[in-house]
Write a protein that holds these residues in place. Structure first.
Motif, PDB file in Angstrom:
ATOM      1  N   THR A  49       0.823  -1.226   0.000  1.00  0.00           N
ATOM      2  CA  THR A  49       0.000   0.000   0.000  1.00  0.00           C
ATOM      3  C   THR A  49       0.850   1.266   0.000  1.00  0.00           C
ATOM      4  N   LYS A  50       2.160   1.095   0.103  1.00  0.00           N
ATOM      5  CA  LYS A  50       3.036   2.272   0.169  1.00  0.00           C
ATOM      6  C   LYS A  50       3.939   2.407  -1.059  1.00  0.00           C
ATOM      7  N   PHE A  52       4.015   3.024  -5.199  1.00  0.00           N
ATOM      8  CA  PHE A  52       3.162   3.636  -6.219  1.00  0.00           C
ATOM      9  C   PHE A  52       3.892   3.663  -7.565  1.00  0.00           C
ATOM     10  N   ARG A  82       6.532   5.394  -0.182  1.00  0.00           N
ATOM     11  CA  ARG A  82       6.229   6.386   0.847  1.00  0.00           C
ATOM     12  C   ARG A  82       6.162   5.720   2.217  1.00  0.00           C
ATOM     13  N   GLU A  84       5.725   5.258   6.169  1.00  0.00           N
ATOM     14  CA  GLU A  84       4.914   6.016   7.135  1.00  0.00           C
ATOM     15  C   GLU A  84       5.511   6.002   8.531  1.00  0.00           C
ATOM     16  N   ASN A 129       5.851  11.346   4.295  1.00  0.00           N
ATOM     17  CA  ASN A 129       4.912  10.899   5.327  1.00  0.00           C
ATOM     18  C   ASN A 129       5.572  10.687   6.684  1.00  0.00           C
TER      19      ASN A 129
HETATM   20  C1  LIG Z   1       0.720   9.705   3.360  1.00  0.00           C
HETATM   21  O1  LIG Z   1       0.069  10.966   3.642  1.00  0.00           O
HETATM   22  C2  LIG Z   1      -1.027  11.234   2.798  1.00  0.00           C
HETATM   23  C3  LIG Z   1      -1.466  12.674   3.069  1.00  0.00           C
HETATM   24  O2  LIG Z   1      -1.678  12.870   4.425  1.00  0.00           O
HETATM   25  C4  LIG Z   1      -2.116  10.208   3.031  1.00  0.00           C
HETATM   26  O3  LIG Z   1      -3.203  10.469   2.163  1.00  0.00           O
HETATM   27  C5  LIG Z   1      -1.537   8.828   2.739  1.00  0.00           C
HETATM   28  O4  LIG Z   1      -2.481   7.824   3.028  1.00  0.00           O
HETATM   29  C6  LIG Z   1      -0.266   8.577   3.583  1.00  0.00           C
HETATM   30  N1  LIG Z   1       0.331   7.265   3.334  1.00  0.00           N
HETATM   31  C7  LIG Z   1       0.799   6.837   2.154  1.00  0.00           C
HETATM   32  C8  LIG Z   1       1.443   5.495   2.173  1.00  0.00           C
HETATM   33  O5  LIG Z   1       0.738   7.464   1.118  1.00  0.00           O
END
Ligand SMILES: *[C@@H]1O[C@H](CO)[C@@H](O)[C@H](O)[C@H]1NC(C)=O
Ligand SMILES: Cc1cc2nc3c(=O)[nH]c(=O)nc-3n(C[C@H](O)[C@H](O)[C@H](O)COP(=O)(O)OP(=O)(O)OC[C@H]3O[C@@H](n4cnc5c(N)ncnc54)[C@H](O)[C@@H]3O)c2cc1C
Ligand SMILES: *[C@@H]1O[C@H](CO)[C@@H](O)[C@H](O)[C@H]1NC(C)=O
Ligand SMILES: *[C@@H]1O[C@H](CO)[C@@H](O)[C@H](O)[C@H]1NC(C)=O
Length: 517
Positions: A49-50, A52, A82, A84, A129
């Protein structure tokens, strides 16, 4: 640097750039030969999920001009990752190591070097993030995730009448500046920005998360203060705060005829930095092409919410101005003001060098020399690039003297290797243009100009091997750490090999400033 003239120029450039739809230029110097694309698939298995890919809006946003200072940095990563949490970064480092996947790390994206914070066909790991921003209970320490740009940090701290010694322009990123050292408004009180970091949360090549401080991993702690991305990925910086309601600061600009007076005033200030509350950034800025002409503007900063016109700036105010924004303001507002000098979405390059001296005469000679060579060579650039496509041409000088270096020493020292018995003027050439067709020409011109200036300062006996990383160009990355002196270079190399014996941060993460690469 901004003046009303510059603001007008900047506004017209933004309009031009957006009207044209900027293409994605490439830096011919970036080699993609050894890049392995295996990282994306491997990361997708564990952190799907992270991760892209190019068809996703997240990828398109993270790999866009809004997230990089200069268009020359936009490449074609296979995927964007990304994380987290620091745990995600740790997992990713292990996965990338096992899969031999190539990657790049991007914080605020302001290192204007293609391949330093992005990568063709590999993983672009973005820090967006990792958004920690919190004060200790006694408000003396701020914990910052690497997602932040300095403007966000200053706005957060303004509510508490606090600040931290960070970037002088709002849009600049936190992590890259702190890993380079950090030339800041408070340097004559607290040294480099990095000198004020008391703890780093770091993901090592093993995938372990460690906390480096004066008392724990102290060698790593020292190396992160100027050693860049050779040791690990920093997921949190804990930095000392400074009380700050307002400061007296602004930009003071003078006409072409008064440039020599401003340069002399700069040498006078630099030769005699006795007021720790002060900091200056003088610059000359090209105006007309035929004949080549330029004006000067100086950022004057004074850390006081009651004192105006301090003695240490007297010689500047004796020169008539064509623009003057000196006033009491918050750091957040001032960094926004200086930040308007940055034009988003165009092509930019910095190149760095340093003059060293001990007297007014030496420093003035150095300033004169760098300035005159820079402008004497300008027709060579104008012959190849239409003036309408050039947004900014300037050179600036950042004074670092005994007060600054004593503060560094008091804080425990850093990797930069400067000598407190000398006075340094770290100069930076800035060139910003429109259109990737001019990338090679601009890079070549600034490379040659840098060489000519350095040779002249060597001949004049005022050359320093130190280049400030934050201002250095792609052609200055090779053997960069030699500029910190042989002893510090050797120390950085041994610390890098101790924590990263298999050289993951040099081979899988090839971009930027690498020690012993
Ligand atoms: C990262 O931050 C964004 C904006 O707050 C959020 O929409 C997203 O779910 C977060 N996580 C990832 C893995 O993109
Ligand atoms: C307009 C402008 C103004 C500037 N003003 C100043 C100033 O006032 N003072 C000053 O000192 N410098 C200044 N700089 C220089 C600045 O410090 C550098 O460009 C710095 O690299 C910016 O940090 P960033 O996070 O935006 O960089 P990025 O480009 O994101 O990162 C720089 C390097 O650090 C690596 N990196 C990023 N995050 C991490 C991490 N978490 N862990 C490990 N490695 C990481 C990247 O891979 C890259 O190699 C300025 C630059 C610009 C363009
Ligand atoms: C140094 O600067 C201070 C003001 O900051 C001034 O009073 C002093 O005269 C200066 N000394 C020299 C030698 O210029
Ligand atoms: C610096 O240049 C100015 C004029 O541009 C000149 O008056 C001055 O003598 C020069 N100083 C040195 C030390 O070269």
């Amino acid at each position: 640097m901004s003046s009303s003239l510059l603001k007008f120029l900047l506004a017209s450039v933004v309009t031009l750039a957006s009207a044209r739809g900027i293409s994605l230029p490439r830096d011919a110097e970036v080699s993609t030969a050894a890049i392995s694309s295996a990282g994306c698939a491997a990361l997708s298995k564990v952190l799907s999920t992270k991760v892209f890919y190019a068809d996703s809006p997240v990828y398109q946003y993270e790999n866009s001009a809004s997230e990089f200072w200069s268009n020359v940095q936009i490449l074609a990563p296979l995927c964007v990752f990304r994380p987290e949490s620091s745990g995600d970064v740790a997992t990713a480092v292990s996965v990338l190591r096992k899969s031999s996947g190539s990657f790049a790390v991007r914080g605020g994206g302001h290192m204007g070097i293609a391949g330093a914070n992005n990568i063709d066909n590999g993983v672009l790991m973005v820090m967006s993030n990792l958004t920690t921003l919190s004060l200790s209970s006694d408000k003396s320490i701020l914990s910052m995730g690497p997602s932040h740009r300095w403007g966000e940090v200053y706005k957060f701290l303004a509510d508490y009448d606090l600040t931290v010694p960070g970037g002088r322009l709002s849009p600049v990123g936190v992590p890259g500046l702190l890993l380079a050292g950090g030339v800041n408004f408070y340097g004559n009180q607290v040294g480099f920005s990095a000198d004020n970091v008391i703890q780093y949360e770091v993901v090592l090549a093993t995938g372990n998360i460690v906390y480096a401080s004066k008392s724990s991993y102290s060698d790593l702690f020292w190396a992160l203060k100027g050693g860049s991305s050779n040791f690990g990925i920093v997921t949190r910086f804990d930095i000392k705060t400074i009380p700050s309601k307002k400061v007296w600061a602004g930009i003071y600009s003078v006409a072409s005829a008064n440039v020599p007076a401003l340069l002399a005033a700069t040498a006078e200030y630099a030769a005699n930095i006795t007021d720790p509350l002060s900091h200056i950034v003088p610059a000359t800025i090209a105006t007309t092409r035929d004949p080549v002409d330029f004006i000067a503007a100086v950022i004057l900063f004074y850390d006081s919410d009651t004192i105006t016109y301090p003695d240490c700036f007297k010689q500047f105010f004796e020169i008539p101005s064509i623009g003057n924004t000196m006033a009491f303001k918050t750091i957040a507002d001032f960094a926004d003001e200086t930040g308007t000098a940055v034009v988003p979405g165009i092509n930019d390059i910095f190149a760095a060098g340093t003059i060293v001296g001990t007297t007014y005469d030496e420093l003035l000679m150095g300033i004169n020399l760098t300035n005159s060579i820079f402008y004497e060579r300008l027709p060579l650039l104008y012959d190849q690039v239409p003036a309408s496509e050039i947004s900014i041409i300037q050179i600036d000088w950042q004074p670092i003297g005994k007060l600054w270096m004593d503060a560094t020493t008091a804080a425990g020292g850093n990797a930069l290797g400067l000598d407190s018995s000398k006075i340094y003027l770290a100069w930076a050439e800035v060139l910003e243009w429109i259109g990737s067709e001019y990338d090679d020409i601009c890079l070549q011109w600034i490379k040659e100009t840098t060489t000519v200036i350095k040779e002249a300062t060597k001949t004049a006996g005022i050359y320093s091997s130190f280049d400030y990383m934050g201002d250095a160009a792609s052609f200055q990355t090779e053997a960069f750490f030699a500029g910190y002196g042989a002893e510090n270079e050797a120390k950085l190399l041994s610390i890098s090999r101790k924590y990263d014996p298999n050289r993951l941060f040099q081979t899988l993460m090839p971009g930027g400033f690498k020690i012993g690469a």
